[in-house]
Enzyme design. Structure first.
Site, PDB file in Angstrom:
ATOM      1  N   SER A  61       0.796  -1.236   0.000  1.00 23.83           N
ATOM      2  CA  SER A  61       0.000   0.000   0.000  1.00 23.83           C
ATOM      3  C   SER A  61       0.822   1.277   0.000  1.00 23.83           C
ATOM      4  O   SER A  61       0.253   2.357  -0.185  1.00 23.83           O
ATOM      5  CB  SER A  61      -0.937   0.022   1.201  1.00 23.83           C
ATOM      6  OG  SER A  61      -2.040  -0.776   0.910  1.00 23.83           O
ATOM      7  N   LYS A  64       0.314   3.380  -2.932  1.00 22.33           N
ATOM      8  CA  LYS A  64      -0.851   4.271  -3.051  1.00 22.33           C
ATOM      9  C   LYS A  64      -0.419   5.742  -3.016  1.00 22.33           C
ATOM     10  O   LYS A  64      -1.088   6.600  -3.592  1.00 22.33           O
ATOM     11  CB  LYS A  64      -1.865   3.982  -1.929  1.00 22.33           C
ATOM     12  CG  LYS A  64      -2.526   2.593  -2.077  1.00 22.33           C
ATOM     13  CD  LYS A  64      -3.449   2.266  -0.925  1.00 22.33           C
ATOM     14  CE  LYS A  64      -4.347   1.072  -1.215  1.00 22.33           C
ATOM     15  NZ  LYS A  64      -4.095  -0.120  -0.438  1.00 22.33           N
ATOM     16  N   TYR A 186      -3.060  -2.095 -10.590  1.00 20.03           N
ATOM     17  CA  TYR A 186      -3.035  -1.868  -9.141  1.00 20.03           C
ATOM     18  C   TYR A 186      -2.159  -2.924  -8.439  1.00 20.03           C
ATOM     19  O   TYR A 186      -1.300  -2.593  -7.610  1.00 20.03           O
ATOM     20  CB  TYR A 186      -4.478  -1.880  -8.617  1.00 20.03           C
ATOM     21  CG  TYR A 186      -4.616  -1.921  -7.122  1.00 20.03           C
ATOM     22  CD1 TYR A 186      -4.421  -0.776  -6.341  1.00 20.03           C
ATOM     23  CD2 TYR A 186      -4.926  -3.113  -6.455  1.00 20.03           C
ATOM     24  CE1 TYR A 186      -4.536  -0.818  -4.964  1.00 20.03           C
ATOM     25  CE2 TYR A 186      -5.045  -3.164  -5.069  1.00 20.03           C
ATOM     26  CZ  TYR A 186      -4.846  -2.019  -4.333  1.00 20.03           C
ATOM     27  OH  TYR A 186      -4.950  -2.061  -2.965  1.00 20.03           O
ATOM     28  N   TYR A 238      -4.355   3.470   8.076  1.00 17.97           N
ATOM     29  CA  TYR A 238      -5.660   2.802   8.188  1.00 17.97           C
ATOM     30  C   TYR A 238      -6.339   3.116   9.508  1.00 17.97           C
ATOM     31  O   TYR A 238      -6.282   4.233   9.985  1.00 17.97           O
ATOM     32  CB  TYR A 238      -5.509   1.285   8.001  1.00 17.97           C
ATOM     33  CG  TYR A 238      -4.798   0.953   6.731  1.00 17.97           C
ATOM     34  CD1 TYR A 238      -5.325   1.340   5.504  1.00 17.97           C
ATOM     35  CD2 TYR A 238      -3.590   0.286   6.745  1.00 17.97           C
ATOM     36  CE1 TYR A 238      -4.674   1.043   4.328  1.00 17.97           C
ATOM     37  CE2 TYR A 238      -2.935  -0.024   5.572  1.00 17.97           C
ATOM     38  CZ  TYR A 238      -3.482   0.367   4.365  1.00 17.97           C
ATOM     39  OH  TYR A 238      -2.841   0.076   3.217  1.00 17.97           O
ATOM     40  N   VAL A 256       1.189  -3.789   3.778  1.00 13.25           N
ATOM     41  CA  VAL A 256       1.178  -5.108   4.420  1.00 13.25           C
ATOM     42  C   VAL A 256       2.448  -5.919   4.147  1.00 13.25           C
ATOM     43  O   VAL A 256       2.629  -6.993   4.703  1.00 13.25           O
ATOM     44  CB  VAL A 256      -0.074  -5.960   4.067  1.00 13.25           C
ATOM     45  CG1 VAL A 256      -1.330  -5.365   4.672  1.00 13.25           C
ATOM     46  CG2 VAL A 256      -0.220  -6.157   2.569  1.00 13.25           C
TER      47      VAL A 256
END
Ligand code: GLN
Length: 302
Positions: A61, A64, A186, A238, A256
């Site tokens: 992530s 992102k 992605y 998160y 992760v």
């Protein structure tokens, strides 16, 4: 700076063994959990490292952030019509808010938001899956960066939840391209492999008012840089974002794969890597190392 890193490393090293590697992506389940590295890139472009700071790992992530910055470079304020800037307070792959909120994801750092941003990049680039890779190569000055195809394929095979998220947004007319095509890009971006040193260098523009020492170029305006850091501070970790702000007090983004990048604006960027995760899905030693960092430097953005 080097002795700061050495102190953090010594302090946190005894925790090695805590946490669990992510196993919901089968290809990540076999990563050796007992790894720990840290790198800092200061605003003069100097890099300091300790431990496994040169070991490439799956950025997951953290991609992102680069995905968003690339889209911000090509879309104006209109980008924010399709994705919000509020924390979600829910797990990164949750679907519940998306139905209530008409297919507009809360922010670009939950999966739904990153999928919308990937959809925007898909419309904009001829080879969308390579656009983010080439961008991080440029930012970190490492032309060798590539994705681990085994991880990308494994994620594609287990794509059900991300596919459901994207299709729900398509039903709300917030997704332009074929879902499967965007998922390929992605997952390719999540599977990019970078070391702490690559990521500290790659994120350094966020600590330097948008200016990258590495490529010697302005990546974002100072205002956009503050906006990205504000989003990272409120949504980068998160549903642990609140306690991370409380405990660490820096804008940061986790993945992760066990990496976390964080910024000390005006001074340096830092990346910590240790694959075993806490119960919120963030690197256990990573959070501990950043807690130790702000304790040592006696500074937070707040
Ligand atoms: N590739 C992962 C997913 O989409 C990224 C999640 C993460 O790092 N939190 O589920």
């Amino acid at each position: 700076m080097q002795s700061l890193l050495d102190n953090i490393y010594q302090e946190v090293f005894p925790m090695l063994g805590q946490g669990k590697v992510a196993d919901y992506i089968p290809a990540l389940a076999c990563v050796e959990p007992r790894q720990f590295g840290i790198a800092i890139c200061d605003n003069e472009g100097n890099v300091f490292t300790v431990g496994d700071a040169d070991v490439p790992f799956s950025i997951q992530s953290i991609s992102k952030v680069f995905n968003l910055v690339l889209a911000m470079n090509h879309y104006g304020e209109g980008l924010w019509d399709r994705v919000g800037c509020e924390p979600s307070g829910l797990p990164f792959n949750s679907l519940v808010q998306l139905e209530y909120e008409n297919g507009i994801p809360r922010n670009p750092f939950i999966n739904a938001g990153a999928l919308v941003i990937s959809d925007m990049n898909q419309s904009r680039f001829a080879s969308p899956h390579l656009a983010v890779r080439d961008f991080v190569r440029r930012l970190s000055g490492n032309p060798e960066i590539n994705a681990d195809r085994i991880v990308a394929d494994s994620e594609f095979e287990h794509r059900a939840r991300n596919a459901a998220t994207a299709y729900l947004m398509k039903a709300f007319n917030n997704f332009e391209n074929e879902v499967e095509d965007v998922l390929h890009s992605y997952f390719y971006n999540c599977a990019l492999e970078m070391s702490c040193a690559d990521l500290a260098r790659g994120a350094s523009f966020l600590a330097n008012r948008g200016y990258s020492q590495c490529g010697e170029e302005q990546i974002l305006s100072p205002k956009q840089t503050s906006q990205v850091n504000a989003l990272l501070a409120t949504s980068g970790m998160y549903n642990e974002a609140g306690s991370f702000a409380f405990q660490v007090g820096l804008p940061g983004k986790s993945g992760v794969g066990g990496g976390i990048i964080a910024m000390v604006p005006g001074r340096f960027s830092i990346c910590v890597f240790s694959p075993a995760l806490n119960h919120m899905g963030n690197s256990a030693l990573g959070v501990a190392a950043l807690t130790s960092l702000t304790k040592h430097i006696k500074w937070s953005v707040y």
